[in-house]
Design a protein around this motif. Structure first.
Motif, mmCIF file in Angstrom:
data_model
loop_
_atom_site.group_PDB
_atom_site.id
_atom_site.type_symbol
_atom_site.label_atom_id
_atom_site.label_comp_id
_atom_site.label_asym_id
_atom_site.label_seq_id
_atom_site.Cartn_x
_atom_site.Cartn_y
_atom_site.Cartn_z
ATOM 1 N N LEU A 108 0.527 -1.494 0.057
ATOM 2 C CA LEU A 108 0.152 0.229 -0.081
ATOM 3 C C LEU A 108 0.827 1.458 0.027
ATOM 4 N N ILE A 109 0.576 2.245 -0.654
ATOM 5 C CA ILE A 109 1.010 3.583 -0.979
ATOM 6 C C ILE A 109 -0.326 4.394 -0.317
ATOM 7 N N GLU A 110 0.070 5.042 0.573
ATOM 8 C CA GLU A 110 -1.454 5.894 1.313
ATOM 9 C C GLU A 110 -0.183 7.795 1.942
ATOM 10 N N HIS A 111 -1.148 8.315 2.061
ATOM 11 C CA HIS A 111 -0.633 9.586 3.126
ATOM 12 C C HIS A 111 -1.631 9.767 3.778
ATOM 13 N N ASP A 112 -2.281 9.111 4.023
ATOM 14 C CA ASP A 112 -3.548 9.069 5.248
ATOM 15 C C ASP A 112 -2.445 8.706 6.473
ATOM 16 N N MET A 113 -2.353 9.241 7.673
ATOM 17 C CA MET A 113 -1.845 8.447 8.879
ATOM 18 C C MET A 113 -2.797 7.743 9.265
ATOM 19 N N LYS A 114 -4.402 8.130 9.136
ATOM 20 C CA LYS A 114 -4.895 7.334 10.176
ATOM 21 C C LYS A 114 -5.378 5.909 9.589
ATOM 22 N N VAL A 115 -5.151 5.577 8.627
ATOM 23 C CA VAL A 115 -5.064 4.821 7.289
ATOM 24 C C VAL A 115 -4.354 4.000 7.631
ATOM 25 N N VAL A 116 -2.806 4.324 7.151
ATOM 26 C CA VAL A 116 -1.860 3.334 7.376
ATOM 27 C C VAL A 116 -1.634 2.893 8.753
ATOM 28 N N MET A 117 -1.489 4.128 9.854
ATOM 29 C CA MET A 117 -1.537 3.587 11.013
ATOM 30 C C MET A 117 -2.648 2.212 11.581
ATOM 31 N N GLY A 118 -3.850 2.253 11.129
ATOM 32 C CA GLY A 118 -4.547 1.674 11.361
ATOM 33 C C GLY A 118 -4.511 -0.070 10.525
ATOM 34 N N ILE A 119 -4.194 0.130 9.531
ATOM 35 C CA ILE A 119 -4.221 -0.901 8.759
ATOM 36 C C ILE A 119 -3.251 -1.923 8.841
ATOM 37 N N SER A 120 -1.833 -1.185 8.826
ATOM 38 C CA SER A 120 -0.379 -2.041 7.529
ATOM 39 C C SER A 120 0.227 -2.751 9.423
ATOM 40 N N ASP A 121 0.708 -4.201 9.059
ATOM 41 C CA ASP A 121 1.892 -4.460 10.133
ATOM 42 C C ASP A 121 2.689 -4.324 9.672
ATOM 43 N N ARG A 122 3.904 -4.437 8.527
ATOM 44 C CA ARG A 122 4.495 -3.405 8.652
ATOM 45 C C ARG A 122 4.742 -2.167 7.857
ATOM 46 N N ILE A 123 5.710 -0.836 8.145
ATOM 47 C CA ILE A 123 6.111 -0.189 7.261
ATOM 48 C C ILE A 123 7.495 0.101 6.656
ATOM 49 N N VAL A 124 7.617 0.679 5.701
ATOM 50 C CA VAL A 124 8.847 1.114 4.911
ATOM 51 C C VAL A 124 8.644 2.577 4.549
ATOM 52 N N VAL A 125 9.019 3.624 5.039
ATOM 53 C CA VAL A 125 9.366 4.597 4.941
ATOM 54 C C VAL A 125 10.798 5.056 3.878
ATOM 55 N N ILE A 126 10.711 5.285 2.864
ATOM 56 C CA ILE A 126 11.160 6.593 1.556
ATOM 57 C C ILE A 126 11.354 7.675 2.063
ATOM 58 N N ASP A 127 12.782 7.802 1.261
ATOM 59 C CA ASP A 127 12.567 9.481 1.004
ATOM 60 C C ASP A 127 13.905 10.423 0.368
ATOM 61 N N HIS A 128 13.419 11.015 -0.628
ATOM 62 C CA HIS A 128 14.739 10.486 -1.916
ATOM 63 C C HIS A 128 14.913 9.387 -2.548
ATOM 64 N N GLY A 129 14.427 8.619 -2.745
ATOM 65 C CA GLY A 129 14.246 6.698 -3.569
ATOM 66 C C GLY A 129 15.299 6.506 -2.133
ATOM 67 N N GLU A 130 15.340 6.797 -1.210
ATOM 68 C CA GLU A 130 16.028 6.094 -0.052
ATOM 69 C C GLU A 130 14.652 4.991 1.005
ATOM 70 N N LYS A 131 15.510 4.268 1.560
ATOM 71 C CA LYS A 131 14.806 3.565 2.155
ATOM 72 C C LYS A 131 15.555 4.169 3.933
ATOM 73 N N ILE A 132 14.499 5.219 4.782
ATOM 74 C CA ILE A 132 15.240 5.314 5.934
ATOM 75 C C ILE A 132 14.646 4.745 6.955
ATOM 76 N N PHE A 133 13.827 4.149 6.992
ATOM 77 C CA PHE A 133 13.586 3.058 8.436
ATOM 78 C C PHE A 133 12.557 1.989 8.083
#
Length: 257
Positions: free
Chosen positions: A209-234
């Protein structure tokens, strides 16, 4: 969630001229999970989807499904391997009926060739009947069966999102990629979308899933990958993501601390 690796992105790099859209991006998706890919606008999330689905070849790196590389495959071949997607900007055949849109998505599973379809052979007729039954069941699953004969372009925005998801499920994928499915939805529609994504997982389909609504993301995700400027940061579970200072600085902001 089984913990068995389904998809692996290894060292994905994508350059557009002098612009680095992805840089050595590594992450994996496990069978049966809902994994969210988040980050600021322009972070490279949709580019990653385009690379995974064969719409844009990587400059470097590999995409592997069950350990087999998908690099070099055309999008239709990637669908046949078991990966489908929706788009940030809805891409429906607006002049066709809701049912016809889902049948288009079912095409990759049909065995009857064009000659058989034109001649209306018994095999083709039976396959068509089965496809219609399958499509109607999918529309019921997505909550829009009552609109089966309606023109797709006449649906409400939320129902168009549901139709695009139903069409993506028509090829019976192992993995579905959803690109900002909650965009433009009201709170009730977002709640229903969460229920639909959980139901998709219950069908045995893994969700990226790609999603900007953090309520949706935090409520549905088992894990989260965070990227910034094309790189994984967490990467981590939602609770870990909320606490990571790099994520707070790059994307979430102090309100999530």
């Amino acid at each position: 969630m089984s913990g068995v690796r389904l998809l692996e992105c290894a060292g994905l790099t994508k350059r557009f001229g002098g612009v680095m859209a992805l840089e050595s991006l590594d992450f994996e998706v496990n069978e049966g999970e809902i994994l969210s890919l988040i980050g600021p606008n322009g972070a490279g999330k949709t580019t990653a989807f385009n690379v995974i689905t064969g719409m844009s070849p990587p400059t470097e790196g590999d995409v592997r499904l069950h350990g087999e590389s998908l690099v070099g495959l055309k999008p239709d071949a990637v669908v046949r391997c078991g990966i489908t997607r929706t788009f940030q900007n809805i891409r429906l055949f607006r002049g066709m009926s809701v049912m016809e849109n889902v049948l288009v998505g079912r095409h990759s599973k049909l065995k009857t060739g064009p000659v058989g379809a034109v001649l209306r052979t018994p095999g083709a007729i039976e396959e068509e009947r089965s496809a219609v039954e399958f499509a109607l069941a999918l529309l019921s699953f997505a909550g829009i069966a009552s609109h089966a004969t309606d023109r797709a372009g006449a649906l409400s925005y939320g129902d168009q999102r549901r139709l695009e998801i139903a069409r993506a499920l028509a090829s019976e994928p192992q993995l579905i990629l959803l690109d900002e499915p909650a965009a433009g939805m009201n709170p009730r529609e977002k709640s229903e979308l969460n229920e639909l994504m959980l139901a998709i997982r219950a069908r045995g389909v893994t969700v990226l899933l790609i999603e900007h609504d953090m309520k949706v993301v935090m409520g549905i995700s088992d894990r989260i990958v965070v990227i910034d400027h094309g790189e994984k940061i967490f990467q981590g579970d939602p609770a870990d993501v909320r606490r990571d200072p790099r994520v707070l600085e790059a994307y979430l902001g102090a309100s999530y601390a």
